[in-house]
Design an enzyme around this catalytic site. Structure first.
Site, PDB file in Angstrom:
ATOM      1  N   THR A  86       1.844   0.970  11.701  1.00 35.29           N
ATOM      2  CA  THR A  86       0.473   0.494  11.891  1.00 35.29           C
ATOM      3  C   THR A  86       0.416  -0.077  13.302  1.00 35.29           C
ATOM      4  OG1 THR A  86       1.112  -1.616  10.865  1.00 35.29           O
ATOM      5  CG2 THR A  86      -0.019  -0.027   9.456  1.00 35.29           C
ATOM      6  N   GLY A  87      -0.736  -0.004  13.931  1.00 35.98           N
ATOM      7  CA  GLY A  87      -0.852  -0.428  15.326  1.00 35.98           C
ATOM      8  C   GLY A  87      -1.212  -1.895  15.479  1.00 35.98           C
ATOM      9  N   SER A 114       4.804   2.074  15.632  1.00 35.22           N
ATOM     10  CA  SER A 114       3.660   2.904  16.000  1.00 35.22           C
ATOM     11  C   SER A 114       3.613   3.190  17.501  1.00 35.22           C
ATOM     12  CB  SER A 114       2.369   2.178  15.593  1.00 35.22           C
ATOM     13  OG  SER A 114       1.227   2.833  16.117  1.00 35.22           O
ATOM     14  N   TYR A 138       1.888   9.789  18.068  1.00 32.63           N
ATOM     15  CA  TYR A 138       0.631  10.520  18.182  1.00 32.63           C
ATOM     16  C   TYR A 138       0.822  11.433  19.384  1.00 32.63           C
ATOM     17  CZ  TYR A 138      -2.086   7.558  14.964  1.00 32.63           C
ATOM     18  OH  TYR A 138      -2.574   6.925  13.857  1.00 32.63           O
ATOM     19  N   THR A 164       2.469  12.060  13.311  1.00 29.43           N
ATOM     20  CA  THR A 164       1.271  11.934  12.469  1.00 29.43           C
ATOM     21  C   THR A 164       0.393  13.161  12.680  1.00 29.43           C
ATOM     22  OG1 THR A 164       1.331   9.520  12.509  1.00 29.43           O
ATOM     23  CG2 THR A 164      -0.784  10.537  12.010  1.00 29.43           C
ATOM     24  N   LYS A 239       3.971  13.119   9.007  1.00 26.11           N
ATOM     25  CA  LYS A 239       3.233  12.110   8.241  1.00 26.11           C
ATOM     26  C   LYS A 239       1.778  12.545   8.084  1.00 26.11           C
ATOM     27  CE  LYS A 239       1.835   7.217   8.376  1.00 26.11           C
ATOM     28  NZ  LYS A 239       0.379   7.363   8.478  1.00 26.11           N
ATOM     29  N   HIS A 263      -3.385   8.298   5.283  1.00 25.36           N
ATOM     30  CA  HIS A 263      -3.667   7.328   6.346  1.00 25.36           C
ATOM     31  C   HIS A 263      -4.346   6.061   5.794  1.00 25.36           C
ATOM     32  CE1 HIS A 263      -3.295   7.726  10.833  1.00 25.36           C
ATOM     33  NE2 HIS A 263      -3.896   6.561  10.768  1.00 25.36           N
ATOM     34  N   ARG A 266      -8.092   6.016   5.738  1.00 24.50           N
ATOM     35  CA  ARG A 266      -8.800   5.722   6.991  1.00 24.50           C
ATOM     36  C   ARG A 266      -9.249   6.975   7.736  1.00 24.50           C
ATOM     37  NH1 ARG A 266      -7.736   0.512   8.727  1.00 24.50           N
ATOM     38  NH2 ARG A 266      -7.471   0.883  10.961  1.00 24.50           N
ATOM     39  N   GLY A 296      -1.366   2.422  -1.053  1.00 27.40           N
ATOM     40  CA  GLY A 296      -1.682   1.844  -2.352  1.00 27.40           C
ATOM     41  C   GLY A 296      -0.546   1.135  -3.058  1.00 27.40           C
ATOM     42  N   ILE A 297       0.623   1.032  -2.415  1.00 31.61           N
ATOM     43  CA  ILE A 297       1.755   0.358  -3.076  1.00 31.61           C
ATOM     44  C   ILE A 297       1.558  -1.153  -2.986  1.00 31.61           C
ATOM     45  CG2 ILE A 297       4.254  -0.093  -2.970  1.00 31.61           C
ATOM     46  CD1 ILE A 297       3.313   3.118  -1.523  1.00 31.61           C
ATOM     47  N   ARG A 298       1.443  -1.785  -4.151  1.00 29.98           N
ATOM     48  CA  ARG A 298       1.179  -3.232  -4.186  1.00 29.98           C
ATOM     49  C   ARG A 298       2.159  -3.999  -5.071  1.00 29.98           C
ATOM     50  NH1 ARG A 298      -1.131  -1.501  -0.547  1.00 29.98           N
ATOM     51  NH2 ARG A 298      -3.348  -1.571  -0.012  1.00 29.98           N
ATOM     52  N   ARG A 318      -0.790  -1.966   4.933  1.00 33.22           N
ATOM     53  CA  ARG A 318      -1.538  -3.232   4.972  1.00 33.22           C
ATOM     54  C   ARG A 318      -0.752  -4.448   4.471  1.00 33.22           C
ATOM     55  NH1 ARG A 318      -5.438   0.726   3.362  1.00 33.22           N
ATOM     56  NH2 ARG A 318      -7.151   0.940   4.869  1.00 33.22           N
TER      57      ARG A 318
END
Length: 368
Positions: A86-87, A114, A138, A164, A239, A263, A266, A296-298, A318
């Protein structure tokens, strides 16, 4: 101390960090981190899809010793829970990616840095020299620039190149447009081409950093992978793959791994949740290359479900930024430790003594 003078509530799960991070970050930063494309359907579905998978525990197994260790691309990690690229980590915490790298090193897991890191690669490596690091690329329009960047990450000891593939164009992120967060021209970059004197990097509490960003190459196609392979010895991981067709092409083009990813919801809204796409991709590669998943891994049981469906490891987006926003390096460590402990518990409660014992018959899809 808590906000009303009482003792602070302990953070016992990943969503506790989410709630606190939301209070600590400015609205534009929170919206940037949390935002999905369009209506945010896929972003939310990434989490909801895990809830539709049920576990099938096996009991009366000796689970007095449970080993969460595994390997990715031949390197050992303490648990199959790693950090996705993540940036702009400086948005969440002043030390940014340096804090993240130190937490990953302490946890004994892999951190994918990233292209849009807000700390230099040299600083990230120097602060966590023993950490397992992969680099997310990228692909830029300027071939020479890509080559220089790849050579730099190789010389700095990064162990894999994560390309990516799902951003030929930036997704439609409504929050960022409403907040006038101009991602195309104003993102912060330290590793591409800007000399230090051009850095108009101003980071205030309530504003995103602004810096020129080099455009991503939207002409990138399968045939370009051979050029990338010709300029690096590093294993190449793709990715953003979501279909069996692209998974088969990835194997055909001799890449070393796939991260099943949308992503974080996003990019293209309305695609499958990552965990739902995982099964198709795993079946297509027939064990020839490693497959990973993010999105979605929480919880630790989410990790168990992903592994049961064929992922070699999961990557967190996140939740790492939430930990960072709350307590910096310590917050990221806590998030990782919570998930590791939950994963260990889930393994014990389903009768798995090692990662190798986690199999497809451990899960079933709910009919709800």
């Amino acid at each position: 101390m808590g906000t009303n003078g009482g003792p602070e509530m302990p953070m016992v799960c990943v969503t506790d960090f989410e709630a606190q991070a939301r209070e600590l970050l400015s609205k534009s930063t929170w919206d940037y981190i949390e935002g999905g494309a369009e209506e945010g359907f896929t972003r939310d579905d990434n989490i909801a899809a895990f809830k539709k998978i049920r576990l099938r525990p096996r009991y009366l197994k000796d689970v007095s010793h449970v080993d969460t260790r595994t390997t990715i691309q031949g390197a050992e990690i303490s648990a199959p829970i790693c950090i996705a690229p993540t940036g702009f980590h400086c948005l969440a915490w002043p030390d940014g990616e340096m804090s993240t790298a130190r937490a990953a090193q302490a946890a004994g897991i892999c951190y994918i840095t990233s292209t849009y890191a807000s700390c230099t690669l040299e600083d990230i490596v120097a602060t966590a020299p023993r950490g397992l690091r992969w680099f997310q690329l990228y692909v830029q329009l300027d071939r020479q620039l890509n080559k220089q960047l790849i050579q730099k990450v190789e010389s700095l000891g990064f162990k894999a190149l994560v390309v990516t593939v799902d951003v030929p164009k930036l997704g439609n992120r409504r929050h960022d447009i409403r907040n006038q967060l101009d991602l195309k021209t104003n993102l912060l970059l330290k590793d591409l081409r800007l000399p230090k004197e051009e850095f108009s990097f101003v980071l205030q509490r309530n504003s995103a950093p602004y810096l020129q960003m080099s455009p991503i190459d939207s002409s990138l196609c399968w045939d370009d992978l051979s050029w990338l392979q010709s300029v690096t010895q590093l294993p190449i991981i793709l990715k953003g793959i979501l279909t069996k067709e692209d998974a088969e092409l990835a194997v055909k083009h001799k890449v070393h791994g796939i991260i099943v990813s949308n992503h974080g919801g996003r990019q293209l809204d309305g695609v499958a949740a990552s965990i739902d796409a995982l099964t198709e991709v795993v079946a297509a590669v027939k064990g020839q290359i490693e497959v990973y998943v993010d999105g979605g891994i929480r919880t630790g049981s989410d990790v168990l479900k992903a592994l049961a469906l064929g992922a070699k490891c999961v990557f967190l987006g996140r939740p790492v930024l939430w930990g960072l926003a709350c307590k910096g390096e310590r917050g990221v460590e806590e998030v990782l430790n919570i998930l590791k402990d939950e994963f260990h518990t889930s393994m014990a409660l389903t009768g798995c003594r090692s990662v190798a014992e986690i199999s497809r018959d451990l899960v079933q899809f709910s009919r709800l």
